[in-house]
Design a protein around this motif. Structure first.
Motif, PDB file in Angstrom:
ATOM      1  N   VAL A  11       0.922  -1.245   0.008  1.00 32.41           N
ATOM      2  CA  VAL A  11       0.104   0.118   0.177  1.00 32.41           C
ATOM      3  C   VAL A  11       0.774   1.283   0.025  1.00 32.41           C
ATOM      4  O   VAL A  11       2.009   1.285   0.637  1.00 32.41           O
ATOM      5  CB  VAL A  11      -0.841  -0.191   1.145  1.00 32.41           C
ATOM      6  N   ILE A  12       0.170   2.294  -0.675  1.00 34.60           N
ATOM      7  CA  ILE A  12       1.018   3.568  -0.566  1.00 34.60           C
ATOM      8  C   ILE A  12      -0.323   4.452  -0.157  1.00 34.60           C
ATOM      9  O   ILE A  12      -1.282   4.602  -1.059  1.00 34.60           O
ATOM     10  CB  ILE A  12       1.676   4.014  -1.917  1.00 34.60           C
ATOM     11  N   PHE A  13      -0.064   5.366   0.764  1.00 32.06           N
ATOM     12  CA  PHE A  13      -0.887   6.247   1.278  1.00 32.06           C
ATOM     13  C   PHE A  13      -0.579   7.632   0.693  1.00 32.06           C
ATOM     14  O   PHE A  13       0.436   8.148   1.119  1.00 32.06           O
ATOM     15  CB  PHE A  13      -1.023   6.153   2.792  1.00 32.06           C
ATOM     16  N   LEU A  14      -1.520   8.329   0.159  1.00 35.21           N
ATOM     17  CA  LEU A  14      -1.277   9.556  -0.458  1.00 35.21           C
ATOM     18  C   LEU A  14      -2.138  10.473   0.579  1.00 35.21           C
ATOM     19  O   LEU A  14      -3.286  10.566   0.925  1.00 35.21           O
ATOM     20  CB  LEU A  14      -1.910   9.874  -1.685  1.00 35.21           C
ATOM     21  N   ASN A  15      -1.723  11.753   0.786  1.00 35.59           N
ATOM     22  CA  ASN A  15      -2.395  12.870   1.207  1.00 35.59           C
ATOM     23  C   ASN A  15      -2.036  14.060   1.046  1.00 35.59           C
ATOM     24  O   ASN A  15      -0.694  14.555   1.093  1.00 35.59           O
ATOM     25  CB  ASN A  15      -2.411  12.723   3.055  1.00 35.59           C
ATOM     26  N   THR A  16      -2.966  15.087   0.589  1.00 35.86           N
ATOM     27  CA  THR A  16      -2.633  16.253  -0.005  1.00 35.86           C
ATOM     28  C   THR A  16      -1.506  16.284  -0.735  1.00 35.86           C
ATOM     29  O   THR A  16      -0.507  17.228  -0.822  1.00 35.86           O
ATOM     30  CB  THR A  16      -2.327  17.233   1.152  1.00 35.86           C
TER      31      THR A  16
END
Length: 235
Positions: free
Chosen positions: A196-201
């Motif tokens: 998984v790769i979490f992206l935020n803003t």
């Protein structure tokens, strides 16, 4: 070699950054979840990888090359919304994909579509939303691509259709390829993900294998996602 690589990748819409200096690489041979709230940059990243947008800074490489007509030959892209015209028939869609993509396995697509009960003469306008979603995914997964980019493949469909879509993904992709699934519906997809790769803003805030999250934190990916994004109201 990485099949997808981003180096300080930046993209703005007006004055707001959609992607802000993203560095990541994805190797062939697994299913990667690109996860984040709405507006985190997931769709922008996939559009850049498919050559539909141009970076404002940094670079993105597909199999070592900038997105182009050449890389489209090895990338199979599922946009967030279906894009076929209502007047088209099933057989015309098969003709379209056969003409455009040398790696399209028409026999595999015909077999899956027949199991769904779709007739060659059936028009898109006669199908339900879930049926259209299944049909488009089957066409995309019937290519023997090196990189599959799937933008919200289970968004807006019922649980039974979600199960069918996920089964289609894991049953039909080239095992030497990479699959990137962009979604905010973590609980529904985490069992098919390797990483998984979490992206935020527009920034990568976490990257891990699913096994590492479960063994080191003793939590599901969905639980970790909710902790990381507990201040966000949009997922």
């Amino acid at each position: 070699m990485a099949i997808l690589e981003c180096r300080a990748l930046t993209k703005h819409y007006g004055g707001a950054p959609a992607l802000d200096g993203v560095d990541l690489s994805i190797e062939p041979g697994g299913i990667v979840g690109l996860l984040g709230p709405n507006g985190s940059g997931k769709t922008t990243l996939l559009k850049l990888a498919n050559g539909l947008l141009t970076p404002d800074g940094g670079e993105i490489l597909i199999d070592g090359r900038a997105p182009s007509v050449e890389t489209k030959r090895i990338v199979s892209y599922l946009p967030e919304r279906t894009y076929f015209s209502d007047w088209m028939r099933v057989e015309q869609l098969l003709d379209l994909f056969s003409d455009f993509y040398a790696d399209f396995d028409r026999a595999a697509a015909e077999d899956m579509l027949a199991r769904m009960g779709l007739e060659p003469k059936q028009r898109i306008k006669e199908m339900s939303k879930g049926m259209r979603e299944k049909m488009q995914l089957i066409l995309v997964m019937s290519r023997r691509a090196k990189l599959y980019l799937l933008d919200e493949p289970i968004g807006g469909v019922d649980p039974a259709t979600r199960d069918y879509i996920l089964h289609t993904i894991i049953s039909n992709y080239n095992p030497e390829a990479a699959v990137v699934i962009s979604t905010h519906l973590i609980a529904d997809v985490e069992n098919v993900l390797d990483e998984v790769i979490f992206l935020n803003t527009g920034r990568v805030v976490l990257r891990s294998t699913v096994d590492a999250i479960r063994s080191e934190q003793g939590k599901s990916v969905d639980a970790v996602f909710r902790e990381v994004f507990r201040c966000s109201e949009n997922y």
